[in-house]
Design an enzyme around this catalytic site. Structure first.
Site, mmCIF file in Angstrom:
data_model
loop_
_atom_site.group_PDB
_atom_site.id
_atom_site.type_symbol
_atom_site.label_atom_id
_atom_site.label_comp_id
_atom_site.label_asym_id
_atom_site.label_seq_id
_atom_site.Cartn_x
_atom_site.Cartn_y
_atom_site.Cartn_z
ATOM 1 N N GLY A 61 -80.125 14.458 -15.077
ATOM 2 C CA GLY A 61 -80.049 13.944 -13.707
ATOM 3 C C GLY A 61 -80.588 14.943 -12.693
ATOM 4 O O GLY A 61 -81.056 14.580 -11.631
ATOM 5 N N ASP A 117 -77.349 13.768 -6.370
ATOM 6 C CA ASP A 117 -78.497 14.223 -5.577
ATOM 7 C C ASP A 117 -79.532 15.048 -6.324
ATOM 8 O O ASP A 117 -80.563 15.421 -5.758
ATOM 9 C CB ASP A 117 -77.996 15.012 -4.358
ATOM 10 C CG ASP A 117 -77.137 16.211 -4.746
ATOM 11 O OD1 ASP A 117 -77.101 16.548 -5.950
ATOM 12 O OD2 ASP A 117 -76.513 16.813 -3.856
ATOM 13 N N GLY A 118 -79.247 15.392 -7.569
ATOM 14 C CA GLY A 118 -80.232 16.158 -8.339
ATOM 15 C C GLY A 118 -80.257 17.645 -8.017
ATOM 16 O O GLY A 118 -81.134 18.369 -8.479
ATOM 17 N N ARG A 127 -79.779 17.423 -27.327
ATOM 18 C CA ARG A 127 -78.313 17.324 -27.404
ATOM 19 C C ARG A 127 -77.902 16.235 -28.389
ATOM 20 O O ARG A 127 -78.713 15.354 -28.701
ATOM 21 C CB ARG A 127 -77.772 16.952 -26.013
ATOM 22 C CG ARG A 127 -78.144 17.956 -24.932
ATOM 23 C CD ARG A 127 -78.241 17.271 -23.564
ATOM 24 N NE ARG A 127 -78.748 18.188 -22.555
ATOM 25 C CZ ARG A 127 -78.000 18.880 -21.708
ATOM 26 N NH1 ARG A 127 -76.694 18.708 -21.716
ATOM 27 N NH2 ARG A 127 -78.539 19.702 -20.850
ATOM 28 N N ASP A 183 -72.686 14.993 -24.722
ATOM 29 C CA ASP A 183 -73.966 15.279 -24.073
ATOM 30 C C ASP A 183 -74.099 16.773 -23.762
ATOM 31 O O ASP A 183 -75.174 17.221 -23.381
ATOM 32 C CB ASP A 183 -74.107 14.465 -22.778
ATOM 33 C CG ASP A 183 -72.899 14.596 -21.878
ATOM 34 O OD1 ASP A 183 -71.790 14.268 -22.338
ATOM 35 O OD2 ASP A 183 -73.052 15.029 -20.727
ATOM 36 N N ASP A 209 -74.894 24.086 -20.885
ATOM 37 C CA ASP A 209 -74.263 23.502 -19.697
ATOM 38 C C ASP A 209 -73.006 24.254 -19.278
ATOM 39 O O ASP A 209 -71.881 23.830 -19.539
ATOM 40 C CB ASP A 209 -73.940 22.011 -19.906
ATOM 41 C CG ASP A 209 -75.154 21.153 -19.595
ATOM 42 O OD1 ASP A 209 -76.266 21.705 -19.456
ATOM 43 O OD2 ASP A 209 -74.994 19.926 -19.491
#
Ligand code: AMP
Ligand code: MG
Length: 551
Positions: free
Chosen positions: A125, A158-159, A223, A293, A303
């Site tokens: 995203g 919003d990225g 992933r 994920d 992550d």
């Protein structure tokens, strides 16, 4: 046509050849986009992306790119010189403002189980891959900007990423690498000059924060969720292509794709995952969001969000306030959760293998591998030659002592190396004498009752007798333990202090921590204050003890 002689040709080649260490000297070979099916649409609007592994998308230009920090080791992997990393162009490229000619930016499509429930399509995203660099050793490194603007997978978000979470990701990636834990890496941390709105605790108090980008680097960012997504959509041809690609690119030693090769592949994914988790348990790391994920097919820690290292040893601890209620991703649950995640991956890749039995065997293999590696690591942590069956009880007794009173995990194990046999037999040594080296590990002196001290000293006597049985030479035991038990970890309060300074424009603490955490097993006496217990103010301090997924 005008002919040129060889010398002239050579000269013009040299003139064209980029200078070693420069950005344009990086050699790109963008296999992911070349070999896998693309989303036919290049429109950057949120959508479900069917029958494709990625969408082409450009980073969003920003107003004031500024380098905050870079990792010299990662720069070296990519063949980038110090001069290059300090240049303005570097900040431009790694905030996504400027593309190099051979870059081919894209965001990938994946799904996942979040907190135990299938969440459907997630995807990159706010992560944009720039391409794959092949360095002069032939190693492949994918470059990925996190926070460089929205992609078709952004859903409602919003990225972007804020400085706070980007400092945490940057420092933790490099700290984990130097601790010897498999992980994605971080090349750079940059500010974008943009403001980003975040509600840090999801409590209705949003505020403007500084936007930042981390350039993450890994052999691959694939992933579990990439396989789950295509399997859930029953896109068997895409599943096959993704699996073939992964086998050939990330696991080339397993041979050409076949059901047998996929079986070996799944066994290896289970093994790599087990090794990663055992390392987390060794250094006291809690990931905080072990959704499928967030699980790398290469068994890399990936992550870094609301993660944390244990201060006081508490298997029930999670740094993630979002998980505070269900407590799914606590320290102690991590080995079991990883197996549950592997089970979800198994369901996705089953059609490639076509038989239940080998998959079950591989899943059982995860358990066996974890048990074996964790035994070896505990032997190292305790300074034993090997972990024998009776040591299980020794270790269990130790964990019950560590949880009985608030005990700092890192300090305890580091100091245990200083509890040495000496000339007096352990049974003749006083409780006080035995406990002296580990006293610093306790948070609350009032908890050190005579009965607790007696139990601890008895355990230490038993431990010393066990060492005697091993017949190990003293300096060797200490050295071995100090290689398994870090002196320095990135405690949440340390990251928080670096963040608060950085938010005021002072990046010195980030640089200092990056340098400190390069040698986590070394004594570094001039920096011993970073090896101290979490200070009292940080016990319930926002950002230091409580973190949310907001980033
Ligand atoms: P995470 O909890 O960070 O693993 O993220 C879960 C999903 O949410 C992934 O698909 C992310 O790409 C996406 N995501 C998280 N934060 C943002 C954001 N600010 N903008 C766009 N997507 C995001
Ligand atoms: Mg994620």
């Amino acid at each position: 046509m005008k002919s040129t002689n060889t010398a002239e040709k050579m000269e013009s080649c040299l003139a064209l050849r980029p200078e070693a260490g420069a950005l344009n000297a990086m050699h790109f070979d963008n296999r992911f986009v070349r070999d896998l099916p693309a989303d036919p649409s290049t429109e950057n609007v949120p959508r479900q992306v069917q029958r494709a592994c990625y969408s082409r998308v450009l980073p969003t230009p920003v107003t004031a790119p500024k380098r905050v920090a870079y990792s010299p080791e990662v720069a070296e992997l990519l063949g980038l010189s110090e001069e290059t990393c300090r240049s303005e162009t570097f900040a431009e490229v790694f905030t996504g403002n400027r593309l190099l000619p051979d870059m081919a930016p894209y965001a990938t499509c994946y799904g996942g189980h979040q907190f135990g429930r299938w969440a459907g399509q997630l995807g990159d995203g706010r992560a944009i891959n720039l391409g794959e660099v092949v360095n002069d050793r032939g190693d492949r490194w994918t470059l990925q900007l996190k926070g460089a603007g929205p992609t078709p997978y952004r859903r409602m978000a919003d990225g972007l990423a804020v400085l706070r979470s980007s400092v945490r990701e940057f420092l933790a990636s490099e700290a984990m690498f130097h601790l010897g834990v498999p992980t994605t890496r971080a090349l750079s941390l940059t500010l974008t000059g943009e403001k980003v709105m975040r509600d840090m605790f999801y409590d209705g108090h949003p505020a403007w924060e500084q936007g930042a980008v981390v350039c993450r680097v890994a052999p691959s960012f694939t992933r579990f969720g990439h396989f789950q997504m295509v399997a859930a959509r029953k896109e068997m041809d895409v599943l096959k292509r993704l699996a073939e690609y992964t086998l050939r690119t990330d696991f080339p030693h397993l041979g050409e794709p076949s059901p047998e090769a996929y079986r070996r592949w799944f066994v290896e994914v289970c093994r790599k995952t087990a090794d990663m988790i055992a390392h987390w348990m060794r250094v006291g790391f809690v990931h905080g969001v072990m959704n499928t994920d967030n699980m790398s097919i290469l068994g890399l820690t990936i992550d870094y969000g609301p993660y944390g290292w244990l201060d006081d040893f508490d298997p029930g601890w999670t740094p993630n306030t979002t998980d505070a209620h269900s407590r799914r991703y606590t320290f102690g649950n991590q080995p079991a959760i990883a197996q549950w995640n592997l089970l979800q991956l198994a369901a996705a890749v089953y059609p490639l293998i076509g038989e239940q039995e080998p998959i079950q065997e591989a899943l059982d293999g995860y358990q066996q591998r974890f048990t074996e590696v964790w035994r070896n690591m505990r032997a190292e942590k305790l300074g034993l030659a090997a972990f024998e069956p009776a040591d299980e009880d020794l270790y269990q007794k130790l964990t019950s002592l560590l949880t009985a009173v608030e005990t700092d995990m890192t300090i305890f194990f580091r100091r245990l190396a200083d509890v040495s046999p000496g000339d007096t037999p352990p049974e003749d040594r006083s409780d006080d004498d035995l406990m002296r080296p580990i006293r610093d590990a306790y948070y609350r002196p009032e908890q050190l009752t005579p009965s607790f001290c007696r139990r601890t000293a008895d355990w230490l006597r038993r431990y010393l007798q066990r060492l005697e049985k091993d017949g190990r030479q003293e300096p060797a035991r200490r050295r071995r333990m100090n290689r398994a038990n870090p002196k320095y970890i990135l405690r949440n309060y340390m990251a928080q202090e670096a963040i608060e300074k950085a938010e005021q424009g002072d990046f010195s603490r980030i640089h200092e921590l990056l340098d400190l955490l390069r040698r986590p097993y070394d004594e570094q006496p001039e920096r011993a204050h970073f090896a101290a217990k979490r200070p009292d103010w940080a016990r319930d301090y926002p950002g230091a003890s409580m973190l949310s997924c907001s980033s």
